[in-house]
Design a protein around this motif. Structure first.
Motif, PDB file in Angstrom:
ATOM      1  N   PHE A 174      14.925   3.460  15.606  1.00  0.00           N
ATOM      2  CA  PHE A 174      14.534   3.790  14.359  1.00  0.00           C
ATOM      3  C   PHE A 174      13.296   4.616  14.439  1.00  0.00           C
ATOM      4  O   PHE A 174      12.857   4.677  15.500  1.00  0.00           O
ATOM      5  N   ARG A 175      12.919   5.259  13.413  1.00  0.00           N
ATOM      6  CA  ARG A 175      11.611   5.684  13.410  1.00  0.00           C
ATOM      7  C   ARG A 175      10.658   5.213  12.293  1.00  0.00           C
ATOM      8  O   ARG A 175      11.210   4.451  11.270  1.00  0.00           O
ATOM      9  N   GLN A 176       9.412   5.005  12.195  1.00  0.00           N
ATOM     10  CA  GLN A 176       8.702   4.320  11.360  1.00  0.00           C
ATOM     11  C   GLN A 176       9.012   4.750   9.837  1.00  0.00           C
ATOM     12  O   GLN A 176       8.899   3.994   8.932  1.00  0.00           O
ATOM     13  N   ALA A 177       9.014   6.119   9.730  1.00  0.00           N
ATOM     14  CA  ALA A 177       9.162   6.593   8.360  1.00  0.00           C
ATOM     15  C   ALA A 177      10.759   6.172   7.840  1.00  0.00           C
ATOM     16  O   ALA A 177      10.808   5.947   6.781  1.00  0.00           O
ATOM     17  N   GLY A 178      11.570   6.317   8.897  1.00  0.00           N
ATOM     18  CA  GLY A 178      12.977   5.571   8.412  1.00  0.00           C
ATOM     19  C   GLY A 178      12.749   4.197   7.946  1.00  0.00           C
ATOM     20  O   GLY A 178      13.556   3.720   6.990  1.00  0.00           O
ATOM     21  N   VAL A 179      12.092   3.442   8.759  1.00  0.00           N
ATOM     22  CA  VAL A 179      12.136   2.056   8.319  1.00  0.00           C
ATOM     23  C   VAL A 179      11.291   1.634   6.912  1.00  0.00           C
ATOM     24  O   VAL A 179      11.825   0.983   6.155  1.00  0.00           O
ATOM     25  N   ARG A 180      10.192   2.519   6.668  1.00  0.00           N
ATOM     26  CA  ARG A 180       9.613   2.287   5.566  1.00  0.00           C
ATOM     27  C   ARG A 180      10.456   2.856   4.355  1.00  0.00           C
ATOM     28  O   ARG A 180      10.587   2.175   3.513  1.00  0.00           O
ATOM     29  N   THR A 181      11.333   3.963   4.439  1.00  0.00           N
ATOM     30  CA  THR A 181      12.238   4.318   3.341  1.00  0.00           C
ATOM     31  C   THR A 181      13.229   3.278   3.231  1.00  0.00           C
ATOM     32  O   THR A 181      13.642   2.855   1.955  1.00  0.00           O
ATOM     33  N   GLU A 182      14.013   2.876   4.222  1.00  0.00           N
ATOM     34  CA  GLU A 182      14.973   1.703   4.027  1.00  0.00           C
ATOM     35  C   GLU A 182      14.269   0.337   3.251  1.00  0.00           C
ATOM     36  O   GLU A 182      15.000  -0.091   2.555  1.00  0.00           O
ATOM     37  N   LEU A 183      13.182  -0.058   3.755  1.00  0.00           N
ATOM     38  CA  LEU A 183      12.488  -1.017   2.949  1.00  0.00           C
ATOM     39  C   LEU A 183      12.199  -0.877   1.522  1.00  0.00           C
ATOM     40  O   LEU A 183      12.419  -1.529   0.638  1.00  0.00           O
ATOM     41  N   ALA A 184      11.565   0.386   1.159  1.00  0.00           N
ATOM     42  CA  ALA A 184      11.284   0.814  -0.092  1.00  0.00           C
ATOM     43  C   ALA A 184      12.636   0.973  -1.010  1.00  0.00           C
ATOM     44  O   ALA A 184      12.581   0.253  -2.100  1.00  0.00           O
ATOM     45  N   SER A 185      13.834   1.131  -0.334  1.00  0.00           N
ATOM     46  CA  SER A 185      15.037   1.110  -1.074  1.00  0.00           C
ATOM     47  C   SER A 185      15.210  -0.332  -1.671  1.00  0.00           C
ATOM     48  O   SER A 185      16.106  -0.392  -2.700  1.00  0.00           O
ATOM     49  N   ALA A 186      14.886  -1.529  -0.746  1.00  0.00           N
ATOM     50  CA  ALA A 186      15.171  -2.745  -1.169  1.00  0.00           C
ATOM     51  C   ALA A 186      13.951  -3.551  -1.824  1.00  0.00           C
ATOM     52  O   ALA A 186      13.775  -4.582  -2.024  1.00  0.00           O
ATOM     53  N   GLU A 187      13.100  -2.336  -2.505  1.00  0.00           N
ATOM     54  CA  GLU A 187      12.005  -3.029  -2.976  1.00  0.00           C
ATOM     55  C   GLU A 187      11.157  -3.819  -2.073  1.00  0.00           C
ATOM     56  O   GLU A 187      10.203  -4.778  -2.530  1.00  0.00           O
ATOM     57  N   LEU A 188      10.869  -3.322  -0.982  1.00  0.00           N
ATOM     58  CA  LEU A 188       9.959  -3.992  -0.089  1.00  0.00           C
ATOM     59  C   LEU A 188       9.103  -2.990   0.493  1.00  0.00           C
ATOM     60  O   LEU A 188       9.413  -1.843   0.654  1.00  0.00           O
ATOM     61  N   GLU A 189       7.688  -3.614   0.713  1.00  0.00           N
ATOM     62  CA  GLU A 189       6.731  -2.333   1.029  1.00  0.00           C
ATOM     63  C   GLU A 189       6.510  -2.745   2.524  1.00  0.00           C
ATOM     64  O   GLU A 189       5.782  -3.795   2.735  1.00  0.00           O
ATOM     65  N   LEU A 190       6.347  -1.677   3.224  1.00  0.00           N
ATOM     66  CA  LEU A 190       5.863  -1.747   4.560  1.00  0.00           C
ATOM     67  C   LEU A 190       4.159  -1.951   4.649  1.00  0.00           C
ATOM     68  O   LEU A 190       3.594  -0.816   4.209  1.00  0.00           O
TER      69      LEU A 190
END
Length: 320
Positions: free
Chosen positions: A285-301
């Motif tokens: 993973f990359r940080q930006a990708g983790v942030r995007t995947e979390l956001a898609s699940a309504e989770l905020e990094l």
């Protein structure tokens, strides 16, 4: 000593039924594939513990480094009174967190293995007699109901295990975790990071051949549990970096043309010489990708930590 509760949410015969379904589906599809969870019988677990000590295999050391250095910050960021660990196993790494959570009331380890849960609980309670432990025998990928425990809760998914899920599976998993979270709860996620291809391949194809034995162990599980006529020596271990998907694939390659018979499933499976069967993906993973995947699940990094070499990350996310 505080109470130890054990709740089973999996039927007694669930493991056998899921193994049958996974093998039937995986060996009749094209290309063939088996899920990595079937590596982990008693022998497979021993082999994986050996893998974590290999010089080539950095993820366990890197994650432990972060936990040792940052557990107090994780505790301060979450204020957790309940720690839920998905796929807890021996609960070894979690001890670093338990030591730094001053308000912790209950630890909820979740695993499919009753023996792993009871063994870990006995060890933890011997060290921490005031801790409440409510263990769940459950498959966290198939819907999970958590016991009523004090909040805020910290749900931990460590070891980079999320990388073993395909993208659509990751999305479904993160949505399911979000559905378990109340305001104030948090997710602690371990993710292995993209790095030099040679480092990655060596981590999954060590010089001593331990990972190869671990990979082939899935065939031993099928032979034992389903009476399959399969010889692990007929296959060779393959580890390959997929640049496009940014994941390692582990495969088993048939050394020659052969036929695998599985009487328990009334199944005959032909393999051509050189045919490969996928047994694991391990996404990086990359940080930006983790942030995007979390956001898609309504989770905020909200927090991101790496080891000193930038190989592995732990992150905290909260419900949006």
């Amino acid at each position: 000593m505080s109470p130890f509760l054990l709740t089973r949410t999996l039927p007694e015969d669930a493991t056998d039924a899921v193994l049958r379904a996974d093998v039937l589906h995986g060996l009749t599809r094209t290309p063939k594939a088996l899920p990595p969870k079937w590596f982990y019988d008693a022998r497979g677990s021993e082999l994986f513990e050996e893998i974590t000590r290999l010089p080539e295999y950095y993820p366990t050391r890197a994650e432990r480094e972060i936990l040792l250095a940052r557990s107090s910050e994780i505790a301060a960021a979450t204020g957790a009174r309940t720690l839920v660990e998905l796929g807890s196993g021996s609960s070894d790494k979690t001890r670093h967190l338990l030591d730094e959570l001053p308000e912790l009331h209950t630890y909820v380890p979740v695993d499919v293995s009753e023996s792993a849960l009871t063994g870990a609980a006995e060890a933890l309670l011997a060290e921490r007699p005031s801790l409440n432990v409510h263990a769940l025998i459950a498959d966290f990928t198939r819907g999970l109901v958590l016991p009523a425990t004090p909040g805020p809760r910290l749900i931990a998914f460590l070891g980079g295990t999320i990388g073993n899920l395909l993208p659509e599976e990751r999305a479904a998993f993160l949505r399911s975790v979000r559905s378990l979270m109340d305001p104030g709860d948090a997710l602690l996620l371990g993710t292995d990071l993209v790095k030099d291809e040679k480092v990655l391949v060596r981590a999954y194809d060590d010089a001593a051949g331990v990972t190869a034995a671990f990979n082939k162990n899935v065939l031993s599980v099928i032979a034992r549990e389903l009476d399959a006529d399969v010889d692990p020596d007929d296959f060779e271990h393959v580890a390959r970096w997929d640049r496009g998907q940014e994941w390692i694939e582990m495969r088993l390659r048939a050394r020659h043309a052969l036929t695998v018979k599985i009487p328990e499933l009334d199944l005959v499976v032909p393999f051509e010489a050189g045919e490969e069967m996928r047994t694991e993906v391990s996404a990086k993973f990359r940080q930006a990708g983790v942030r995007t995947e979390l956001a898609s699940a309504e989770l905020e990094l909200t927090h991101w930590w790496t080891d000193t070499e930038g190989r592995f990350a732990l992150s905290v996310a909260t419900a949006r």
